[in-house]
Design an enzyme around this catalytic site. Structure first.
Site, PDB file in Angstrom:
ATOM      1  N   ARG A  25      55.294  40.800  63.502  1.00 54.54           N
ATOM      2  CA  ARG A  25      54.483  41.964  63.126  1.00 54.54           C
ATOM      3  C   ARG A  25      53.243  41.582  62.333  1.00 54.54           C
ATOM      4  O   ARG A  25      52.275  42.318  62.291  1.00 54.54           O
ATOM      5  CB  ARG A  25      55.319  42.937  62.288  1.00 54.54           C
ATOM      6  CG  ARG A  25      56.517  43.498  63.010  1.00 54.54           C
ATOM      7  CD  ARG A  25      57.453  44.185  62.040  1.00 54.54           C
ATOM      8  NE  ARG A  25      57.971  43.204  61.092  1.00 54.54           N
ATOM      9  CZ  ARG A  25      58.605  43.504  59.965  1.00 54.54           C
ATOM     10  NH1 ARG A  25      58.781  44.761  59.632  1.00 54.54           N
ATOM     11  NH2 ARG A  25      59.057  42.546  59.174  1.00 54.54           N
ATOM     12  N   GLN A  49      43.890  50.545  35.870  1.00 53.85           N
ATOM     13  CA  GLN A  49      42.870  50.994  36.817  1.00 53.85           C
ATOM     14  C   GLN A  49      42.787  49.977  37.946  1.00 53.85           C
ATOM     15  O   GLN A  49      42.953  48.776  37.724  1.00 53.85           O
ATOM     16  CB  GLN A  49      41.515  51.122  36.111  1.00 53.85           C
ATOM     17  CG  GLN A  49      40.408  51.658  36.979  1.00 53.85           C
ATOM     18  CD  GLN A  49      39.141  51.954  36.177  1.00 53.85           C
ATOM     19  OE1 GLN A  49      39.201  52.315  35.004  1.00 53.85           O
ATOM     20  NE2 GLN A  49      37.999  51.790  36.813  1.00 53.85           N
ATOM     21  N   HIS A  64      30.398  39.346  35.241  1.00 55.71           N
ATOM     22  CA  HIS A  64      30.738  40.531  34.465  1.00 55.71           C
ATOM     23  C   HIS A  64      31.944  40.269  33.562  1.00 55.71           C
ATOM     24  O   HIS A  64      32.855  39.541  33.920  1.00 55.71           O
ATOM     25  CB  HIS A  64      31.085  41.698  35.390  1.00 55.71           C
ATOM     26  CG  HIS A  64      29.985  42.056  36.329  1.00 55.71           C
ATOM     27  ND1 HIS A  64      30.229  42.541  37.586  1.00 55.71           N
ATOM     28  CD2 HIS A  64      28.636  41.994  36.210  1.00 55.71           C
ATOM     29  CE1 HIS A  64      29.083  42.782  38.204  1.00 55.71           C
ATOM     30  NE2 HIS A  64      28.099  42.438  37.394  1.00 55.71           N
ATOM     31  N   LYS A  74      41.812  41.052  34.283  1.00 58.78           N
ATOM     32  CA  LYS A  74      41.772  41.539  35.656  1.00 58.78           C
ATOM     33  C   LYS A  74      42.414  40.538  36.594  1.00 58.78           C
ATOM     34  O   LYS A  74      42.375  39.336  36.357  1.00 58.78           O
ATOM     35  CB  LYS A  74      40.348  41.866  36.092  1.00 58.78           C
ATOM     36  CG  LYS A  74      39.388  40.705  36.096  1.00 58.78           C
ATOM     37  CD  LYS A  74      37.984  41.096  36.559  1.00 58.78           C
ATOM     38  CE  LYS A  74      37.181  41.681  35.446  1.00 58.78           C
ATOM     39  NZ  LYS A  74      35.754  41.830  35.764  1.00 58.78           N
ATOM     40  N   TYR A 134      40.326  44.766  42.434  1.00 60.12           N
ATOM     41  CA  TYR A 134      40.419  44.397  41.021  1.00 60.12           C
ATOM     42  C   TYR A 134      41.515  45.253  40.396  1.00 60.12           C
ATOM     43  O   TYR A 134      41.403  46.481  40.374  1.00 60.12           O
ATOM     44  CB  TYR A 134      39.130  44.713  40.264  1.00 60.12           C
ATOM     45  CG  TYR A 134      37.850  44.233  40.880  1.00 60.12           C
ATOM     46  CD1 TYR A 134      37.249  43.068  40.435  1.00 60.12           C
ATOM     47  CD2 TYR A 134      37.206  44.965  41.876  1.00 60.12           C
ATOM     48  CE1 TYR A 134      36.044  42.639  40.974  1.00 60.12           C
ATOM     49  CE2 TYR A 134      36.010  44.545  42.416  1.00 60.12           C
ATOM     50  CZ  TYR A 134      35.434  43.382  41.965  1.00 60.12           C
ATOM     51  OH  TYR A 134      34.240  42.966  42.504  1.00 60.12           O
ATOM     52  N   ASP A 171      22.303  43.063  37.740  1.00 60.74           N
ATOM     53  CA  ASP A 171      22.684  41.653  37.667  1.00 60.74           C
ATOM     54  C   ASP A 171      21.459  40.749  37.652  1.00 60.74           C
ATOM     55  O   ASP A 171      21.429  39.736  36.946  1.00 60.74           O
ATOM     56  CB  ASP A 171      23.596  41.270  38.834  1.00 60.74           C
ATOM     57  CG  ASP A 171      25.005  41.819  38.688  1.00 60.74           C
ATOM     58  OD1 ASP A 171      25.373  42.282  37.592  1.00 60.74           O
ATOM     59  OD2 ASP A 171      25.748  41.780  39.685  1.00 60.74           O
TER      60      ASP A 171
END
Length: 193
Positions: A25, A49, A64, A74, A134, A171
């Site tokens: 699969r 989040q 960042h 993160k 993230y 940026d």
């Protein structure tokens, strides 16, 4: 189904290579177990989040980070396409301040990078329609993002692009690491431990 966890030279930055179970699969794998982050000696990682970015080939996003406080860890995973992912130690007083680590992330490997608070993150998209996920330890707080020039000659990050990358205006005009430190935007090593 434990992931293979590797430490990098930058304290707190971890690479997760999941155990993959292929069959007719497709493939199944666990993205991460938060207790694995904690077992590796890092602070508790509780997602608050989840964000996604979708990028064209040769898009450069980053570098960042988030001010401390609130700080933000993160977990970064490429769920479609491929990127050259770079983390940079932005913690003043860290034994590896200003140093970086490069990881190839792509959908085939399922590899993830754990980025602790105070460490900057960016990537160069190597394919069209690349999607990055993230998983964040804190929700976004307006005004806390720290942006460092990803092309800062002082950092000399090995992006590997052959033509000028597509970057956001934010940026492109971000401070270099020395200016960010002088402006008090970067955390102290002790604040992130």
């Amino acid at each position: 189904m434990a992931a293979d966890i590797s430490r990098t030279a930058i304290p707190g930055v971890l690479i997760f290579d999941p155990a993959r179970i292929p069959d007719e699969r497709g493939v199944f794998y666990e993205g991460i177990r938060t207790e694995d982050v904690e077992a590796a000696g890092e602070a508790p990682f509780r997602p608050h989040q989840i964000n996604y970015s979708v990028s064209r080939r040769n898009t450069l996003r980053g570098v960042h980070s988030v001010t401390v406080p609130p700080g933000q860890a993160k977990l970064v995973t490429c769920v479609r396409g491929a990127v050259r992912d770079i983390v940079v130690d932005l913690r003043i007083g860290s034994p590896t301040f200003g140093e970086h680590h490069v990881t190839s992330l792509d959908e085939a490997s399922g590899r993830s990078v754990y980025v602790p608070p105070g460490v900057g993150h960016g990537f160069l998209s190597l394919a069209d329609d690349t999607c990055i996920c993230y998983v964040l330890s804190t929700a976004h707080v307006q005004g806390t993002q720290v942006d460092v020039d990803p092309l800062d000659p002082e950092l000399a990050l090995p992006w590997g692009f052959t033509e000028r990358p597509l970057m956001s205006e934010k940026d492109a005009r971000a401070n270099g690491v020395a200016e960010a430190a002088a402006a008090g935007l970067l955390p102290l090593w002790e604040e992130t431990r």
